[in-house]
Design an enzyme around this catalytic site. Structure first.
Site, short mmCIF file in Angstrom:
data_model
loop_
_atom_site.label_atom_id
_atom_site.label_comp_id
_atom_site.label_asym_id
_atom_site.label_seq_id
_atom_site.Cartn_x
_atom_site.Cartn_y
_atom_site.Cartn_z
N LYS A 13 0.58 -1.25 0.30
CA LYS A 13 0.38 0.03 0.02
C LYS A 13 0.77 1.11 0.35
CE LYS A 13 -1.99 -1.13 3.74
NZ LYS A 13 -1.95 -2.25 4.23
N ARG A 88 -8.85 0.76 8.85
CA ARG A 88 -8.92 -0.66 9.73
C ARG A 88 -10.21 -1.50 10.54
NH1 ARG A 88 -2.97 -0.05 9.10
NH2 ARG A 88 -1.58 -1.49 9.82
N ARG A 127 12.03 -6.82 4.97
CA ARG A 127 12.04 -5.13 4.84
C ARG A 127 13.09 -4.30 6.27
NH1 ARG A 127 5.52 -3.36 4.70
NH2 ARG A 127 5.86 -2.86 6.85
N ARG A 160 12.01 -2.78 11.82
CA ARG A 160 10.85 -1.92 12.88
C ARG A 160 10.25 -3.34 13.34
NH1 ARG A 160 6.40 0.36 9.04
NH2 ARG A 160 4.89 -1.00 9.95
N ARG A 171 -0.06 -9.28 13.25
CA ARG A 171 -0.97 -8.32 12.21
C ARG A 171 -1.46 -9.00 11.24
NH1 ARG A 171 3.84 -5.05 10.49
NH2 ARG A 171 3.10 -3.14 9.72
P1 AMP Z 1 1.68 0.78 9.60
O1 AMP Z 1 2.42 0.98 9.08
O2 AMP Z 1 0.09 0.95 9.03
O3 AMP Z 1 1.38 -1.26 9.34
O4 AMP Z 1 1.31 0.79 11.07
C1 AMP Z 1 1.80 0.78 12.34
C2 AMP Z 1 0.82 0.34 13.29
O5 AMP Z 1 0.61 1.43 13.90
C3 AMP Z 1 -0.40 -0.95 13.17
O6 AMP Z 1 0.44 -2.32 13.39
C4 AMP Z 1 -0.86 -0.53 13.97
O7 AMP Z 1 -0.47 -0.49 15.31
C5 AMP Z 1 -0.67 1.48 13.95
N1 AMP Z 1 -1.92 1.53 12.74
C6 AMP Z 1 -1.52 2.25 12.03
N2 AMP Z 1 -2.84 2.28 11.37
C7 AMP Z 1 -3.88 2.02 11.81
C8 AMP Z 1 -5.42 2.70 12.32
N3 AMP Z 1 -5.88 3.15 11.05
N4 AMP Z 1 -5.99 2.15 13.45
C9 AMP Z 1 -5.01 1.36 14.21
N5 AMP Z 1 -3.80 1.06 14.20
C10 AMP Z 1 -2.78 2.01 13.10
#
Ligand code: AMP
Length: 217
Positions: A13, A88, A127, A160, A171
């Site tokens: 994404k 989400r 990554r 990360r 996740r």
């Molecule tokens: P991402 O980089 O989008 O995979 O986000 C990393 C982490 O941030 C996720 O595993 C969640 O802990 C938190 N996070 C990001 N976006 C959201 C969201 N829309 N709702 C809840 N937690 C989020």
């Protein structure tokens, strides 16, 4: 153009959003990036979010909804935006609908990027991210010229905490349980299109462009 990129972690994404930003000159709104910046700056929100993120859990809806509300009200979102990693949960999707209605806007396209679980695990655990500028790499698919060092700014590359295999499995479960229901949510709203997220970055970009240019749903 108001677009949502939906898909599990590692589906691409963020990569696709960054290409669309250049093509359409509209911002990428990534709640993950905003939260990571808050963690780095140790803001109250960042301190609250860190525990959830490290565990691979979702940050509570009211926190992320607040972030997005603030971000979408900024003038650079006037021409459109690309939501990456938000919504989400169904609660977040409902809140988004409400906030957009208040701004006289709506979502035009939701592109769901599908990738199978084993491939996601391979992608994510390889990554690496630059500590300096945040640029992303992959040790197999997109390595830096010098191992461990960012090509752009010379910063150190790191894995990360939430990209470790154990957290990644969590996740993916969270995605299945809490986020995947948004596929039927947006199908019911006739704005959803699904694509296979395998193949080259360019191939996937082309599939997205066909959807965007093809009009609604
Ligand atoms: P991402 O980089 O989008 O995979 O986000 C990393 C982490 O941030 C996720 O595993 C969640 O802990 C938190 N996070 C990001 N976006 C959201 C969201 N829309 N709702 C809840 N937690 C989020």
């Amino acid at each position: 153009m108001n677009l949502i990129l939906l898909g599990p972690p590692g589906a691409g994404k963020g990569t696709q959003a960054k290409i669309l930003v250049k093509k359409f000159d509209i911002p990428q709104v990534s709640t993950g990036d905003i939260l990571r910046a808050a963690v780095k700056d140790q803001t109250p929100m960042g301190i609250r979010a860190k525990g959830y993120m490290d565990e691979g859990a979702l940050v509570p809806d009211e926190v992320v909804v607040g972030i997005v509300e603030e971000r979408l009200a900024k003038p650079d979102c006037g021409k459109g935006f690309i939501l990456d990693g938000f919504p989400r949960t169904v609660g977040q999707a409902d809140a988004l609908k409400k906030m957009l209605a208040g701004l006289g806007k709506s979502i035009e396209h939701v592109v769901s990027i599908d990738v199978d679980k084993e491939e996601l695990l391979e992608r994510i655990t390889g990554r690496r991210t630059c500590r300096g500028c945040g640029r992303g790499y992959h040790i197999v698919f997109d390595p830096p010229h010098v191992q461990g060092t960012c090509d752009g700014c010379g910063g150190e590359l790191y894995l990360r905490e939430d990209d470790s295999e154990e957290t990644m499995r969590k996740r993916l479960d969270v995605y299945e349980q809490q986020t995947a229901p948004l596929i039927s949510y947006y199908a019911d709203e006739s704005v959803l299109r699904s694509i296979q997220g395998t193949g080259s970055i360019e191939d996937i970009q082309q599939k997205i462009l066909v959807i965007i240019k093809g009009g609604k749903g």
